[in-house]
Design a protein around this motif. Structure first.
Motif, short mmCIF file in Angstrom:
data_model
loop_
_atom_site.label_atom_id
_atom_site.label_comp_id
_atom_site.label_asym_id
_atom_site.label_seq_id
_atom_site.Cartn_x
_atom_site.Cartn_y
_atom_site.Cartn_z
N MET A 343 1.70 -8.15 21.28
CA MET A 343 1.33 -6.78 20.92
C MET A 343 2.53 -5.86 20.73
N LEU A 344 3.49 -5.90 21.63
CA LEU A 344 4.60 -4.95 21.57
C LEU A 344 5.45 -5.11 20.30
N PRO A 345 5.90 -6.32 19.93
CA PRO A 345 6.65 -6.44 18.68
C PRO A 345 5.83 -6.02 17.46
N ARG A 346 4.55 -6.36 17.46
CA ARG A 346 3.70 -5.99 16.32
C ARG A 346 3.58 -4.47 16.21
N SER A 347 3.31 -3.81 17.32
CA SER A 347 3.11 -2.36 17.27
C SER A 347 4.41 -1.64 16.94
N VAL A 348 5.54 -2.13 17.44
CA VAL A 348 6.82 -1.50 17.13
C VAL A 348 7.11 -1.60 15.64
N GLU A 349 6.85 -2.76 15.06
CA GLU A 349 7.10 -2.94 13.62
C GLU A 349 6.25 -1.98 12.79
N ILE A 350 4.97 -1.88 13.12
CA ILE A 350 4.08 -1.00 12.36
C ILE A 350 4.46 0.46 12.61
N ALA A 351 4.77 0.81 13.85
CA ALA A 351 5.12 2.19 14.17
C ALA A 351 6.39 2.63 13.43
N LYS A 352 7.35 1.72 13.27
CA LYS A 352 8.56 2.05 12.51
C LYS A 352 8.20 2.37 11.07
N THR A 353 7.29 1.62 10.51
CA THR A 353 6.86 1.85 9.12
C THR A 353 6.18 3.21 8.97
N LEU A 354 5.42 3.61 9.99
CA LEU A 354 4.63 4.84 9.92
C LEU A 354 5.26 6.01 10.68
N GLU A 355 6.53 5.87 11.07
CA GLU A 355 7.13 6.85 11.97
C GLU A 355 7.01 8.28 11.46
N HIS A 356 7.18 8.48 10.17
CA HIS A 356 7.06 9.82 9.59
C HIS A 356 5.82 9.91 8.70
N GLY A 357 4.82 9.13 9.06
CA GLY A 357 3.64 9.02 8.24
C GLY A 357 2.82 10.28 8.12
N ALA A 358 2.95 11.20 9.08
CA ALA A 358 2.19 12.45 8.99
C ALA A 358 2.58 13.21 7.73
N GLU A 359 3.83 13.12 7.33
CA GLU A 359 4.28 13.79 6.11
C GLU A 359 3.64 13.16 4.87
N PHE A 360 3.36 11.86 4.94
CA PHE A 360 2.72 11.19 3.80
C PHE A 360 1.36 11.79 3.50
N LEU A 361 0.69 12.31 4.54
CA LEU A 361 -0.63 12.92 4.35
C LEU A 361 -0.57 14.13 3.43
N LEU A 362 0.63 14.71 3.27
CA LEU A 362 0.81 15.87 2.41
C LEU A 362 1.47 15.51 1.08
N SER A 363 1.75 14.23 0.89
CA SER A 363 2.50 13.80 -0.29
C SER A 363 1.66 13.86 -1.56
N THR A 364 2.32 14.17 -2.66
CA THR A 364 1.64 14.17 -3.97
C THR A 364 1.71 12.81 -4.64
N GLU A 365 2.36 11.82 -4.01
CA GLU A 365 2.48 10.50 -4.61
C GLU A 365 1.13 9.79 -4.66
N VAL A 366 0.93 9.06 -5.73
CA VAL A 366 -0.28 8.24 -5.88
C VAL A 366 -0.05 6.93 -5.14
N PRO A 367 -1.01 6.46 -4.33
CA PRO A 367 -0.84 5.18 -3.62
C PRO A 367 -0.48 4.05 -4.57
N ASP A 368 0.24 3.05 -4.04
CA ASP A 368 0.78 2.01 -4.91
C ASP A 368 -0.26 1.05 -5.47
N PHE A 369 -1.52 1.14 -5.01
CA PHE A 369 -2.55 0.29 -5.59
C PHE A 369 -3.32 1.00 -6.71
N ALA A 370 -2.90 2.21 -7.08
CA ALA A 370 -3.66 2.99 -8.04
C ALA A 370 -3.59 2.44 -9.45
N GLU A 371 -2.59 1.57 -9.72
CA GLU A 371 -2.45 1.05 -11.07
C GLU A 371 -3.19 -0.26 -11.27
#
Length: 376
Positions: A343-371
C-alpha cells in the motif's frame, strides 16, 4: 495469532466496510466502530465511479461485484466539458457494454456493503477519542462518553481527519488552496431541464483557470454541482457570511461568475436548498510511517489526495489488500507488514502524480482522452 485476534475497524465508510466484509468471508471476526449514531444519520454524498482496476477488484473479493453491477449506472460515464461561454470542447459517450468505471451513489454503495455484513458488526455512536497501550499491544480504544475497548489491531479507516492516524504519524492534512461549494438540484428533468440536458446521464465541467464548475448526475433524478474556487479556507467567515446565508452567498457567486454563460450561471441562481462548504485538504507527499504491529491505516486516513477519482477506489483496494493479508498470514504483525509493503509505495506513487491536482480542477485543458482515446 490472527485467527484469534481482536480486530477493530474505525470508520464505516466504503473502505472500512469493504475490509470487514472480506475478513468475514475468510472467517475472521471484526468489529467496525463509527461515530454516526446510525447508518442513515446523514447524507452520504454524491456519486462515484468504481474502476475495474481497483474498486471492482475489491468488490470481487467481497463477493459483491454482480450486485454492484445491478445497482451501478454505466451510462454515468458520459462526460462533457465546455468553456465558460458554454461552447462544448468535448463530449464522451460510453459504449453500451462499457463497465470500466460505472457510477454508483455513495449511499447505495454503503447500503450494499452494510447489508453484506453479519448482524452487529457495526457499532454506531462510537466516536473514537484516543488510543492507548503499548505498540506491540494490546491497544485500548477510548471513545467519547468514557467507554473503552481492548483490541489487538486497530485499522484506521476514518478519513481525512483520522483519530487513528496520530498513533502512527504526527502529520495532519493541509489546505490545498481550492474549495468546493456544493449545490443540489432535485427532480432535475422537470424542474431544471436545461441543467439536466447539459449534464446528460453523467457529468459536465467548465473552468477558466481561476474558478470552475462540475455537475454530476446522481440516481433518483438528482444532480449535484460543485463550484470550484481558489479561496481561503475560512472565506465564509472573513466575508462576514455563514453557510446558511444562501441569498448572500448566491449574490457573491453571481458576481464572481459574472462573465460565464447564462446556462452555467443558472447553477448558482436555481439550486435547491443551502450550499455545503467543502474546502479541499491533502496530506503531504510522501506520507509514510514506521511499521507498528497493532495499528495501520487505509484510504484517506493513510493518503488523503485531491478529489480526482482515486479516493474511494484506493480505499477499497487498500481494504482488500489488508483483509487478504490478514487472511493469508500467520500473525497480525506479518499481515500488517505485508499490507504496508504494497500500500505505501502505491499510494506514494499516486500521491506524487496528484500532488498539485487541486489546481487541475481549475484547468482549462481538455483531458487527454478527449480526442477519441479511452478514459482512465
Amino acid at each position: 495469532m490472527r485467527t484469534h485476534a481482536r480486530i477493530s475497524v474505525i470508520g464505516a465508510g466504503p473502505g472500512g466496510l469493504t475490509c470487514a466484509r472480506i475478513l468475514q468471508r475468510h472467517g475472521i471476526q471484526v468489529t467496525v466502530y463509527d461515530r454516526d449514531p446510525s447508518a442513515d444519520a446523514r447524507n452520504q454524498g454524491g456519486t462515484l465511479d468504481l474502476r475495474a482496476d481497483d474498486g471492482q477488484i475489491a468488490l470481487r473479493e467481497a463477493g459483491l461485484l454482480e450486485e454492484f453491477f445491478r445497482l451501478a449506472r454505466p451510462e454515468g460515464q458520459e462526460m462533457r466539458q465546455t468553456d465558460p461561454s458554454g461552447k462544448t470542447l468535448f463530449h464522451h459517450t460510453p459504449e453500451a457494454d462499457d463497465l470500466f468505471k460505472p457510477e454508483i451513489d455513495r449511499g447505495q454503495l454503503r447500503e450494499m456493503l452494510l447489508g453484506s455484513l453479519l448482524p452487529g458488526t457495526v457499532r454506531w455512536g462510537y466516536a473514537l477519542d484516543t488510543i492507548s497501550g503499548p505498540a506491540d499491544g494490546p491497544r485500548r480504544l477510548h471513545f467519547a462518553g468514557g467507554e473503552t475497548v481492548e483490541t489487538d489491531l486497530v485499522i484506521g479507516a476514518d478519513g481525512a481527519f483520522s483519530r487513528v492516524r496520530p498513533a502512527v504519524s504526527p502529520v495532519v492534512p493541509a489546505y490545498t488552496g481550492v474549495s468546493f461549494l456544493e449545490a443540489w438540484f432535485d427532480d432535475a428533468e422537470a424542474r431544471h431541464p436545461d441543467l439536466a440536458e447539459l449534464v446528460g446521464q453523467g457529468s459536465a465541467a467548465a473552468a477558466d483557470g481561476n474558478r470552475g464548475m462540475f455537475a454530476q448526475r446522481n440516481s433518483g433524478n438528482h444532480i449535484r454541482v460543485y463550484l470550484i474556487r481558489r479561496v481561503p479556507a475560512d472565506w465564509l467567515a472573513t466575508s462576514g457570511l455563514t453557510i446558511g446565508d444562501t441569498a448572500r452567498i448566491r449574490a457573491r457567486l453571481l458576481d464572481e461568475y459574472a462573465d460565464w454563460s447564462p446556462r452555467w450561471r443558472q447553477v448558482i441562481s436555481d439550486n435547491d436548498g443551502p450550499y455545503v462548504d467543502r474546502p479541499l485538504f491533502a496530506l503531504p507527499v510522501p506520507h509514510t510511517w514506521e511499521h507498528m504491529p497493532t495499528v495501520t491505516l487505509l484510504g484517506d486516513a493513510a493518503h488523503l489526495m485531491p478529489p480526482l477519482g482515486v479516493g474511494v477506489n484506493l480505499a477499497m483496494l487498500d481494504a482488500c489488500d489488508l483483509a487478504l493479508a490478514l487472511a493469508g498470514s500467520a500473525t497480525v504483525d506479518e499481515a500488517v507488514q505485508a499490507y504496508e509493503s504494497i500500500m505505501l509505495p502505491r499510494s506514494v506513487e499516486i500521491a506524487k502524480t496528484l500532488e498539485h491536482g487541486a489546481e487541475f480542477l481549475l484547468s482549462t485543458e481538455v483531458p487527454d482522452f478527449a480526442e477519441g482515446g479511452e478514459p482512465r
